[in-house]
Scaffold this active site. Structure first.
Site, PDB file in Angstrom:
ATOM      1  N   HIS A 100      -1.625  -8.815   2.022  1.00 30.64           N
ATOM      2  CA  HIS A 100      -2.626  -9.164   1.012  1.00 30.64           C
ATOM      3  C   HIS A 100      -2.016  -9.220  -0.387  1.00 30.64           C
ATOM      4  O   HIS A 100      -0.939  -8.684  -0.658  1.00 30.64           O
ATOM      5  CB  HIS A 100      -3.802  -8.188   1.049  1.00 30.64           C
ATOM      6  CG  HIS A 100      -3.467  -6.775   0.624  1.00 30.64           C
ATOM      7  ND1 HIS A 100      -3.503  -6.369  -0.692  1.00 30.64           N
ATOM      8  CD2 HIS A 100      -3.117  -5.679   1.351  1.00 30.64           C
ATOM      9  CE1 HIS A 100      -3.181  -5.094  -0.767  1.00 30.64           C
ATOM     10  NE2 HIS A 100      -2.946  -4.645   0.455  1.00 30.64           N
ATOM     11  N   CYS A 153      -0.863  -1.180   4.479  1.00 28.86           N
ATOM     12  CA  CYS A 153      -0.841  -2.645   4.456  1.00 28.86           C
ATOM     13  C   CYS A 153       0.367  -3.137   3.656  1.00 28.86           C
ATOM     14  O   CYS A 153       1.041  -2.364   2.976  1.00 28.86           O
ATOM     15  CB  CYS A 153      -2.129  -3.182   3.856  1.00 28.86           C
ATOM     16  SG  CYS A 153      -3.579  -2.962   4.914  1.00 28.86           S
TER      17      CYS A 153
END
Length: 495
Positions: free
Chosen positions: A384, A403
């Site tokens: 992301h 992440c």
């Protein structure tokens, strides 16, 4: 020759057993065969194990196979130190040694229970017996041995590096460098001489004599800092000293661990793929098996926020994604900051009581930025964007909750969507600017495999490169490789 291998081969087999070269999940040697039921009832049978004969080696093949396995003793990093074991001297013992070695070097040394939950890569099932039997039949044992390791230049580079660092370790390694003030251009004295001697072990361009910190030594320090993933300042300071003081034996184990991870990968990687090196915090895009783009990333911080190793497929891109905050992060890090903080930063409380949760609304404040790249996995991680750009300038980029934050997410989105006529750059940008959350499914032909990998040692154009082992996975894995080798060696030698 029958079932007995003569002329001292048994002792050499024992050395292979002791060295752990015959370690790994054993190949099943039984198969059910119909046998009349004890009740005598016509037509009823029960399965009774019956041994499947192992290939019978002639004496020339046996001698050749022992030599081949002896030459491979440490070459593939299955053990660090040799050990002793009992002395099997028969055909089946040598065949099992070959099969077990084959499994270890082709599909990994670990058994399933040795894997941590966040080591999400798993080698494919592999039975070496059919190919081995064919090699015996056609007298092509050398070709069979050569076909076993992972067919990647990255693995071959580590194998070469393993040999180099084994020799360094065997010759005494290197002396630890003493603590003291930073050393830079113009410094002199015994610590500068010690630094020269240490660098010369790995860098043939360094002269291991002299106590002057001259321009040549500045460049040598920079080369070392690049090899160890540090900021190449040319100044000898605490971080550089720590990297140089890691013992040679620990570097051997680090290479062993990374070779094992290569053995968990499929025998053929997709030609188009995305790879993230978790330890180095770098993403690389491959097309036609060649790197075409790369960027810095931020990966998971040690201490419970590690980015897992895994393989998946990117199937969609979310533009202007909201962030559904994991319950643990909400409870420990966000709710304690109070309602005013949550409101200022775009968080919305959904639900009440024990079931309440947090969602950060899409927009410039969103922790996910403007782009999220989704792929199925059991860890709820993804690639992301992020509004926090400062970390990308750092050499230490392990700071996320697991992440992978991207330095250039817009460029990656344009690359993955470039063949979709409905999502050309202008349309992507217009949607982002509009602020509405939009999921863009990738067409089947545009979906791309993604690999999150933990490469802390690899061969580069400047020699062996090492990264810090931030998760301590290298030490854990190397220990489990050696322990599993010892367990399997004992199991085989007892047969």
């Amino acid at each position: 020759m029958g079932n007995r291998i003569k002329s001292g081969l048994g002792r050499r087999i024992a050395l292979l057993v002791g060295a752990g070269l015959i370690a790994g999940p054993l190949i099943a040697q039984t198969a059910p065969t119909p046998t009349p039921s004890p009740s005598g009832t016509p037509g009823l049978v029960q399965a009774v194990p019956q041994a499947i004969p192992l290939p019978q080696l002639d004496q020339s093949q046996a001698a050749s196979l022992v030599t081949m396995l002896s030459e491979a003793r440490y070459a593939h990093g299955l053990v660090h130190n040799a050990s002793t074991a009992s002395d099997p001297e028969n055909n089946d013992a040598l065949v099992r040694a070959a099969l077990d070695y084959a499994h270890a070097v082709h599909a990994g040394r670990l058994d399933p229970e040795d894997f941590q939950s966040d080591w999400g890569l798993r080698p494919a099932a592999y039975d070496p017996l059919p190919a081995f039997a064919d090699a015996v039949k056609r007298n092509r044992l050398q070709q069979w041995i050569n076909s076993l390791p992972p067919p990647y230049s990255g693995y071959d580079g580590l194998k070469d590096g393993l040999d180099t660092y084994r020799r360094i370790e065997a010759s005494g390694g290197w002396k630890a460098l003493a603590a003291g003030p930073d050393l830079a251009l113009g410094a002199s004295g015994p610590r500068v001489l010690a630094l020269r001697q240490r660098l010369a072990v790995e860098d043939q361009q360094i002269i291991a004599k002299g106590d002057k910190f001259d321009a040549e030594l500045v460049e040598g320090v920079k080369r070392a800092q690049r090899r160890y993933g540090l900021n190449p300042t040319g100044t000898f300071a605490a971080q550089t000293r720590a990297a140089l003081n890691v013992p040679a034996g620990d570097r051997v184990r680090q290479i062993m661990a990374n070779m094992e991870r290569w053995r968990w990968l499929p025998q053929e990687l997709p030609r188009n793929r995305i790879q993230v090196n978790i330890a180095a915090a770098v993403l690389t895009v491959f097309e036609g098996d060649s790197p075409v783009a790369s960027m810095r990333v931020v990966t998971g911080a040690p201490g419970g926020r590690e980015t897992p190793m895994l393989q998946s497929r990117i199937h969609s891109i979310v533009l202007n994604p909201p962030w559904n905050v994991p319950a643990g992060i909400a409870a420990k890090e966000l709710f304690p900051k109070g309602a005013d903080y949550l409101a200022r930063n775009g968080y919305k409380v959904i639900g009440t009581g024990a079931n309440r949760r947090l969602q950060q609304q899409a927009g410039p404040q969103s922790a996910l930025g403007r782009y999220k790249f989704d792929f199925d996995n059991p860890y709820a991680v993804y690639l992301h964007d992020t509004p926090a750009q400062a970390k990308f300038a750092s050499y230490d980029r392990l700071a996320s909750h697991g992440c992978v934050r991207l330095e250039k997410p817009a460029a990656l989105a344009r690359l993955l969507l470039r063949n979709d006529p409905n999502w050309q750059p202008d349309q992507i940008q217009a949607t982002v600017d509009g602020g509405k959350t939009t999921r863009v499914p990738l067409r089947a032909e545009d979906q791309v495999q993604v690999y999150l990998l933990y490469w802390s040692a690899y061969m580069g154009s400047n020699g062996m490169n090492f990264r810090n082992d931030p998760y301590s996975w290298d030490k854990t894995l190397a220990t489990r490789i050696e322990r599993r080798s010892a367990v399997k060696a004992g199991s085989l030698s007892a047969r």
